[in-house]
Each structure stands twice: as structure tokens, then as C-alpha cells.
Write a protein that holds these residues in place. Structure first.
Motif, short mmCIF file in Angstrom:
data_model
loop_
_atom_site.label_atom_id
_atom_site.label_comp_id
_atom_site.label_asym_id
_atom_site.label_seq_id
_atom_site.Cartn_x
_atom_site.Cartn_y
_atom_site.Cartn_z
N LEU A 51 0.83 -1.19 0.00
CA LEU A 51 0.00 0.00 0.00
C LEU A 51 0.87 1.25 0.00
CD1 LEU A 51 -2.81 1.31 0.29
CD2 LEU A 51 -2.47 1.20 2.75
N SER A 52 0.58 2.16 -0.88
CA SER A 52 1.30 3.42 -0.98
C SER A 52 0.40 4.53 -0.46
CB SER A 52 1.70 3.70 -2.43
OG SER A 52 2.19 5.01 -2.55
N HIS A 53 0.78 5.12 0.66
CA HIS A 53 -0.05 6.17 1.24
C HIS A 53 -0.11 7.40 0.34
CE1 HIS A 53 -0.97 4.28 5.03
NE2 HIS A 53 0.27 3.80 5.03
N SER A 54 0.98 7.70 -0.34
CA SER A 54 0.96 8.86 -1.24
C SER A 54 -0.01 8.62 -2.40
CB SER A 54 2.36 9.18 -1.76
OG SER A 54 2.90 8.09 -2.43
N ARG A 55 -0.03 7.42 -2.94
CA ARG A 55 -0.99 7.11 -4.01
C ARG A 55 -2.42 7.10 -3.48
NH1 ARG A 55 0.84 2.97 -8.58
NH2 ARG A 55 2.80 3.96 -9.11
N LEU A 56 -2.60 6.53 -2.31
CA LEU A 56 -3.93 6.46 -1.70
C LEU A 56 -4.52 7.85 -1.55
CD1 LEU A 56 -6.20 4.91 -0.16
CD2 LEU A 56 -4.86 5.32 1.90
N TRP A 57 -3.79 8.75 -0.89
CA TRP A 57 -4.34 10.07 -0.60
C TRP A 57 -4.41 10.95 -1.84
CZ3 TRP A 57 -7.34 10.00 3.18
CH2 TRP A 57 -7.08 9.20 4.28
N ALA A 58 -3.50 10.78 -2.76
CA ALA A 58 -3.57 11.55 -4.00
C ALA A 58 -4.82 11.15 -4.80
CB ALA A 58 -2.32 11.33 -4.84
N ASN A 59 -5.11 9.86 -4.84
CA ASN A 59 -6.30 9.40 -5.58
C ASN A 59 -7.58 9.79 -4.86
OD1 ASN A 59 -5.31 8.18 -8.00
ND2 ASN A 59 -4.38 6.62 -6.72
N ALA B 22 -7.90 12.54 -3.08
CA ALA B 22 -8.03 13.97 -3.35
C ALA B 22 -8.56 14.23 -4.76
CB ALA B 22 -6.69 14.66 -3.14
N CYS B 23 -8.03 13.51 -5.73
CA CYS B 23 -8.51 13.67 -7.12
C CYS B 23 -9.96 13.23 -7.26
CB CYS B 23 -7.62 12.90 -8.08
SG CYS B 23 -6.01 13.65 -8.34
N ALA B 24 -10.34 12.14 -6.58
CA ALA B 24 -11.73 11.67 -6.63
C ALA B 24 -12.67 12.68 -5.98
CB ALA B 24 -11.85 10.31 -5.96
N ALA B 25 -12.26 13.24 -4.85
CA ALA B 25 -13.10 14.24 -4.17
C ALA B 25 -13.26 15.49 -5.04
CB ALA B 25 -12.49 14.60 -2.82
N ILE C 41 -9.35 25.88 -11.26
CA ILE C 41 -8.83 25.20 -10.08
C ILE C 41 -8.85 23.69 -10.28
CG2 ILE C 41 -9.28 24.72 -7.63
CD1 ILE C 41 -10.27 27.65 -7.45
N TYR C 42 -9.96 23.17 -10.78
CA TYR C 42 -10.06 21.73 -10.99
C TYR C 42 -9.01 21.24 -11.99
CZ TYR C 42 -11.76 17.18 -12.41
OH TYR C 42 -11.83 15.84 -12.71
N MET C 43 -8.91 21.91 -13.12
CA MET C 43 -7.94 21.49 -14.13
C MET C 43 -6.50 21.66 -13.63
SD MET C 43 -9.82 20.24 -16.34
CE MET C 43 -8.76 19.92 -17.71
N GLY C 44 -6.27 22.69 -12.85
CA GLY C 44 -4.94 22.91 -12.30
C GLY C 44 -4.54 21.84 -11.31
N VAL C 45 -5.48 21.46 -10.45
CA VAL C 45 -5.17 20.46 -9.42
C VAL C 45 -5.08 19.07 -10.03
CG1 VAL C 45 -6.07 19.33 -7.36
CG2 VAL C 45 -6.12 21.81 -7.53
#
Length: 73
Positions: A15-23, A25-28, A49-53
Motif C-alpha cells: 500500500l502506498s499512502h501517497s498514491r492512496l491520498w492523491a487518488n 483527493a482527485c476523486a473528491a 482550479i479543478y484542471m490545475g489540481v
């Protein structure tokens, strides 16, 4: 690509915590973007903002991967 590949490190398969939280954040961000679109309240600021993030995050990951591949060769 399996769904689990979004959450695991490519080499160790752990499990990669950086991948978990990045995904997460992108899903939210995507969910909120869709909700605002459904309500008809999308503005240019929300689009930017959405396209930038989400787009910026994806582009940065590809840039880093390309740099790492180039430095290994």
C-alpha cells in the motif's frame, strides 16, 4: 490496470499512502466538480482550479517519470 494498482507501489506491491491520498483527493475534486456541474454552478474559477489540481498533478507525475527514465539511461 487493476483498481488495486491505484493504491499500491509498483515495485513492492505494498500500500502506498501517497498514491492512496492523491487518488482520494482527485476523486473528491472530481465529485465536487460533477456536483457543481449538475447544479449548474460551474464558474471559470472552478474550472481553472479543478484542471490545475487534477491535470497538474497528472502532468507532474508524467514529467517526474520521464525525468527518472532519462536519468537511468
Amino acid at each position: 490496470m487493476r483498481l488495486a494498482d491505484l493504491l499500491r507501489h509498483s515495485r513492492s506491491r505494498r500500500l502506498s499512502h501517497s498514491r492512496l491520498w492523491a487518488n482520494i483527493a482527485c476523486a473528491a475534486a472530481t465529485i465536487m466538480f460533477l456536483v457543481n456541474g449538475w447544479r449548474g454552478s460551474l464558474t471559470a474559477d472552478i474550472w481553472l482550479i479543478y484542471m490545475g489540481v487534477v491535470g497538474g498533478y497528472s502532468a507532474t507525475l508524467r514529467l517526474i517519470a520521464a525525468y527518472r527514465d532519462r536519468s537511468r539511461a
